[in-house]
Design a protein around this motif. Structure first.
Motif, PDB file in Angstrom:
ATOM      1  N   ALA A  18       0.355  -4.695   9.932  1.00 27.41           N
ATOM      2  CA  ALA A  18      -1.103  -4.723  10.088  1.00 27.41           C
ATOM      3  C   ALA A  18      -1.462  -4.832  11.566  1.00 27.41           C
ATOM      4  O   ALA A  18      -2.314  -4.096  12.076  1.00 27.41           O
ATOM      5  N   GLY A  19      -0.815  -5.752  12.264  1.00 29.40           N
ATOM      6  CA  GLY A  19      -1.075  -5.913  13.692  1.00 29.40           C
ATOM      7  C   GLY A  19      -0.663  -4.694  14.493  1.00 29.40           C
ATOM      8  O   GLY A  19      -1.413  -4.203  15.348  1.00 29.40           O
ATOM      9  N   LEU A  20       0.529  -4.185  14.223  1.00 28.11           N
ATOM     10  CA  LEU A  20       1.022  -3.018  14.954  1.00 28.11           C
ATOM     11  C   LEU A  20       0.125  -1.805  14.753  1.00 28.11           C
ATOM     12  O   LEU A  20      -0.088  -1.020  15.677  1.00 28.11           O
ATOM     13  N   SER A  21      -0.421  -1.667  13.550  1.00 29.34           N
ATOM     14  CA  SER A  21      -1.279  -0.507  13.287  1.00 29.34           C
ATOM     15  C   SER A  21      -2.577  -0.565  14.078  1.00 29.34           C
ATOM     16  O   SER A  21      -3.226   0.453  14.291  1.00 29.34           O
ATOM     17  N   CYS A  50      -1.142  -0.474   2.665  1.00 29.77           N
ATOM     18  CA  CYS A  50       0.139   0.025   2.167  1.00 29.77           C
ATOM     19  C   CYS A  50       1.066   0.216   3.364  1.00 29.77           C
ATOM     20  O   CYS A  50       0.662   0.779   4.387  1.00 29.77           O
ATOM     21  N   VAL A  51       2.281  -0.280   3.246  1.00 36.60           N
ATOM     22  CA  VAL A  51       3.265  -0.188   4.328  1.00 36.60           C
ATOM     23  C   VAL A  51       4.493   0.575   3.818  1.00 36.60           C
ATOM     24  O   VAL A  51       4.712   0.664   2.605  1.00 36.60           O
ATOM     25  N   PRO A  52       5.286   1.137   4.735  1.00 33.86           N
ATOM     26  CA  PRO A  52       6.451   1.916   4.302  1.00 33.86           C
ATOM     27  C   PRO A  52       7.420   1.151   3.400  1.00 33.86           C
ATOM     28  O   PRO A  52       8.153   1.759   2.621  1.00 33.86           O
ATOM     29  N   ALA A  97       1.010   1.909   9.039  1.00 34.51           N
ATOM     30  CA  ALA A  97       0.508   1.396   7.766  1.00 34.51           C
ATOM     31  C   ALA A  97      -0.666   2.273   7.353  1.00 34.51           C
ATOM     32  O   ALA A  97      -1.227   2.988   8.180  1.00 34.51           O
ATOM     33  N   LEU A  98      -1.025   2.203   6.100  1.00 37.26           N
ATOM     34  CA  LEU A  98      -2.212   2.896   5.599  1.00 37.26           C
ATOM     35  C   LEU A  98      -3.220   1.851   5.136  1.00 37.26           C
ATOM     36  O   LEU A  98      -2.882   0.985   4.328  1.00 37.26           O
ATOM     37  N   TRP A  99      -4.428   1.926   5.660  1.00 34.51           N
ATOM     38  CA  TRP A  99      -5.518   1.058   5.227  1.00 34.51           C
ATOM     39  C   TRP A  99      -6.404   1.917   4.340  1.00 34.51           C
ATOM     40  O   TRP A  99      -6.747   3.033   4.709  1.00 34.51           O
ATOM     41  N   GLY A 100      -6.752   1.412   3.171  1.00 39.94           N
ATOM     42  CA  GLY A 100      -7.558   2.233   2.281  1.00 39.94           C
ATOM     43  C   GLY A 100      -8.488   1.427   1.412  1.00 39.94           C
ATOM     44  O   GLY A 100      -8.426   0.192   1.356  1.00 39.94           O
ATOM     45  N   ARG A 101      -9.373   2.160   0.751  1.00 36.76           N
ATOM     46  CA  ARG A 101     -10.294   1.596  -0.233  1.00 36.76           C
ATOM     47  C   ARG A 101     -10.206   2.458  -1.475  1.00 36.76           C
ATOM     48  O   ARG A 101      -9.883   3.624  -1.407  1.00 36.76           O
TER      49      ARG A 101
END
Length: 171
Positions: free
Chosen positions: A14-17, A103-105, A124-128
């Motif tokens: 989350a931080g790295l993204s 969602c992370v790998p 990472a993927l941030w989604g709704r």
């Protein structure tokens, strides 16, 4: 992998993204060579790499030297200002407030096709919305890619386009 390890990886990603850009080859090589947790520690604290970590990163760079622009030192300077304002807990709360997900790998439903992007794979993927749509990717998926420094016009068009696509069942 323990639950604590999984949580540590999610927080790190989350931080790295929030800090590493999609085309930041050094950042992606750092994650690949040292893993997300150690990479986040380095990026967020500015600590220097140990000799062993430096060797692992050097070996990763030697496998794809044409992909790397700049140095670890210039990358660390780039990351410093961004990392200073990252608040992973606030991001998590904001995500929960809008019914979102991360969602992370390392997740079972990570779209494996993204790994074909090599050094430009998302951190990472941030989604709704319905996360189950990730399993259908890429058959009916659409990516809307833009800048973190979005204009009000760009934001408006993106919301209109994303809303229309989602209404038609696209991921």
């Amino acid at each position: 992998m323990t639950v604590e390890d999984q949580q540590l990886i999610r927080r790190a990603r989350a931080g790295l993204s929030r800090v590493i850009e999609p085309r930041d080859a050094i950042g992606h090589m750092l994650i690949s060579a040292l893993g997300p947790a150690v990479s986040w520690e380095i990026v967020s604290t500015g600590r220097r790499l140990s000799a062993e970590e430096g060797l692992a990163l050097t070996q990763a760079v030697q496998r794809a030297p044409e992909a790397v622009g700049g140095t670890m030192s210039s990358a660390a300077q780039r990351w410093k200002a961004r990392a200073a304002v990252v608040d992973i807990d606030a991001d998590r709360r904001a995500l929960e407030d809008v019914g979102g997900w991360l969602c992370v790998p390392e997740d079972d439903d990570w779209p494996a096709q993204l790994d074909q992007l090599g050094l430009q794979v998302p951190v990472a993927l941030w989604g709704r919305g319905r996360r189950t749509g990730l399993r259908r990717w890429p058959q009916d998926a659409v990516a809307i890619v833009g800048s973190r420094d979005v204009t009000s016009y760009g934001r408006s068009i993106t919301f209109d386009l994303a809303g229309a696509l989602a209404a038609r069942g696209r991921t």
